[in-house]
Design an enzyme around this catalytic site. Structure first.
Site, short mmCIF file in Angstrom:
data_model
loop_
_atom_site.label_atom_id
_atom_site.label_comp_id
_atom_site.label_asym_id
_atom_site.label_seq_id
_atom_site.Cartn_x
_atom_site.Cartn_y
_atom_site.Cartn_z
N ARG A 108 7.95 -11.05 -13.65
CA ARG A 108 8.97 -11.72 -12.98
C ARG A 108 9.40 -12.78 -14.34
O ARG A 108 10.93 -12.78 -14.61
CB ARG A 108 8.40 -12.76 -12.13
N HIS B 20 -2.73 -17.36 -9.61
CA HIS B 20 -1.32 -16.85 -8.91
C HIS B 20 -0.99 -17.80 -7.89
O HIS B 20 -1.14 -17.72 -6.83
CB HIS B 20 -1.74 -15.57 -8.26
N GLY C 86 0.82 -1.35 -0.01
CA GLY C 86 0.02 -0.20 0.05
C GLY C 86 0.87 1.19 0.17
O GLY C 86 0.63 2.11 -0.87
O1 TXD Z 1 0.60 -10.74 -6.77
C1 TXD Z 1 0.05 -10.70 -5.64
N1 TXD Z 1 -1.42 -10.68 -5.91
C2 TXD Z 1 0.65 -10.81 -4.45
C3 TXD Z 1 -0.22 -10.45 -3.35
C4 TXD Z 1 1.95 -10.23 -4.38
C5 TXD Z 1 2.46 -10.00 -3.11
C6 TXD Z 1 1.66 -9.93 -1.73
N2 TXD Z 1 0.36 -10.20 -1.86
C7 TXD Z 1 -0.59 -10.11 -0.81
O2 TXD Z 1 -0.93 -8.90 -0.75
C8 TXD Z 1 -0.05 -10.58 0.49
O3 TXD Z 1 -0.15 -11.97 0.64
C9 TXD Z 1 -1.13 -9.68 1.41
O4 TXD Z 1 -2.17 -10.52 1.39
C10 TXD Z 1 -1.27 -8.41 0.74
C11 TXD Z 1 -0.54 -7.36 1.14
O5 TXD Z 1 0.74 -7.64 1.20
P1 TXD Z 1 1.54 -6.38 2.18
O6 TXD Z 1 3.09 -7.19 2.05
O7 TXD Z 1 1.37 -5.03 1.71
O8 TXD Z 1 1.22 -6.74 3.67
P2 TXD Z 1 1.34 -5.99 4.80
O9 TXD Z 1 2.68 -5.01 4.66
O10 TXD Z 1 1.03 -6.71 5.90
O11 TXD Z 1 0.08 -4.95 4.85
C12 TXD Z 1 -1.22 -5.33 5.03
C13 TXD Z 1 -2.00 -4.09 5.60
C14 TXD Z 1 -1.46 -3.99 6.97
O12 TXD Z 1 -1.02 -2.58 7.14
C15 TXD Z 1 -2.68 -4.04 7.83
O13 TXD Z 1 -2.85 -3.30 8.92
C16 TXD Z 1 -3.86 -4.10 7.06
O14 TXD Z 1 -3.32 -4.51 5.74
N3 TXD Z 1 -5.07 -4.68 7.25
C17 TXD Z 1 -6.18 -4.16 7.01
N4 TXD Z 1 -6.38 -2.88 6.52
C18 TXD Z 1 -7.89 -2.60 6.45
N5 TXD Z 1 -9.01 -3.52 6.73
C19 TXD Z 1 -8.68 -4.67 7.53
N6 TXD Z 1 -9.54 -5.62 7.86
C20 TXD Z 1 -6.98 -4.79 7.49
N7 TXD Z 1 -6.62 -6.09 8.05
C21 TXD Z 1 -5.23 -5.71 8.08
#
Ligand code: TXD
Length: 319
Positions: free
Chosen positions: A152, A176, A15
């Protein structure tokens, strides 16, 4: 003309990177939403302080209130938990399905006209669940995976062939995950398909097969190196390419997890296929003919997605 509005649901690793890329490209005003207090606000303020140096004029706001996403043109969803070493993408399903329910309801109530790009894993199931919970039109909800997987693949191929990444095109299908289907016959250097390049002595079938395998395992390779989370620079860059295709009506032909209603013999699932993304969202699903091997691999991928949806329905009876 008023600026576009981009809402980022999830202000974590991806994000925050999405926000920086969108701001640097001046794609629109940005709202960073998260349930964690302080994180979205802190990242928005930090990014706003990049503006004088980079020269971008956009508003950045951090929020814990879904009302702040009202009127968003594009929503990119990364909310949830990411993998750690030893975890599969599918291990995230139970937690992230509940997150998708909250996010879907937040979108339905505040930004029902947005183009929604889901990134949260396990992607093929989460994008389907997000669409079900949000009740948005199927062509306005897509999953980001194929752009990353093909990026990739393209990186490894450009490295193998010692040519510019700009001249390497790749074609990936399916889910994926380990079942994704890089299609070498449609992957090229400047339009020359990989099988021809092998005949021209540019590589060997064994080396290309190893590159396909490394692409399939691409996410896990980075999780194993980082240990604390998963990839986020290339996933964010890939999500922004899809957002830009919508915002600028570019009609890009991109691989994405899109809702199939009979194409490829699949109905009612989200699966990675090539599609046209423009101002109308998913404007067209590109249905290519697959050779026997690609069809068999695609079917394995589709069956894996079906199993994830069974798991989702077992957890949430409303699906
Ligand atoms: O190609 C793809 N689609 C994938 C996806 C590539 C890489 C990562 N992939 C997935 O993206 C990964 O397995 C995670 O499920 C997501 C997000 O990965 P990210 O690395 O950004 O995870 P983070 O850094 O843990 O950020 C997740 C944020 C974190 O700030 C939480 O507080 C927040 O999500 N979060 C929420 N936000 C809103 N609402 C709710 N309920 C919530 N729960 C957690």
């Amino acid at each position: 003309m008023a600026r576009k509005k981009i809402a980022l649901i999830g202000a974590g690793n991806i994000g925050g990177t999405l926000a920086h890329l969108a701001a640097s490209k001046e794609l629109g005003d940005i709202v960073l939403f998260d349930v964690a207090e302080g994180i979205p606000q802190g990242k928005a303020l930090d990014l706003a302080q990049c503006a004088p140096v980079e020269g971008f004029d956009v508003n950045l706001k951090g929020s814990n209130d879904y009302a702040d996403i009202a009127g968003a043109d594009v929503i990119i969803v990364t909310a949830g938990v990411a993998r750690k070493p030893g975890m599969s993408r599918d291990d995230l399903l139970g937690i992230n399905l509940k997150v998708m329910k909250a996010v879907g309801e937040g979108i339905a109530a505040n930004a029902p006209n947005a183009f929604v790009i889901c990134i949260t894993n396990p992607l093929d199931a989460m994008v389907w669940a997000l669409r079900e919970f949000s009740k948005l039109p199927h062509h306005m909800v897509v999953g980001m995976a194929g752009v990353l997987d093909s990026a990739r693949f393209r990186h490894f191929l450009a490295d193998e062939f010692k040519v510019s990444v700009q001249d390497v095109t790749a074609f990936v299908l399916g889910g994926h995950g380990d079942t994704m289907v890089p299609v070498v016959e449609y992957s090229t250097v400047a339009g020359i398909p990989i099988p021809d390049l092998i005949e021209m002595g540019w590589s060997t079938k064994e080396r290309i097969d190893a590159i396909v395998a490394r692409t399939r395992a691409g996410g896990g390779e980075i999780v194993g190196l980082l240990k604390t989370g998963s990839a986020f620079y290339a996933p964010a860059t890939s999500g922004i390419e899809m957002a830009e295709a919508y915002l600028k009506d570019k009609k890009r032909v991109l691989p994405a997890a899109v809702h199939l209603s009979g194409q490829y013999g699949v109905d009612g699932l989200y699966v990675g296929v090539p599609c046209v993304i423009g101002a109308g969202g998913v404007e067209k699903v590109v249905e290519i003919k697959l050779n026997a091997e690609a069809q068999a691999n695609f079917t394995v991928s589709v069956d894996a997605v079906k199993e994830l949806l069974v798991a989702c329905k077992a957890i949430d009876g409303s699906l």
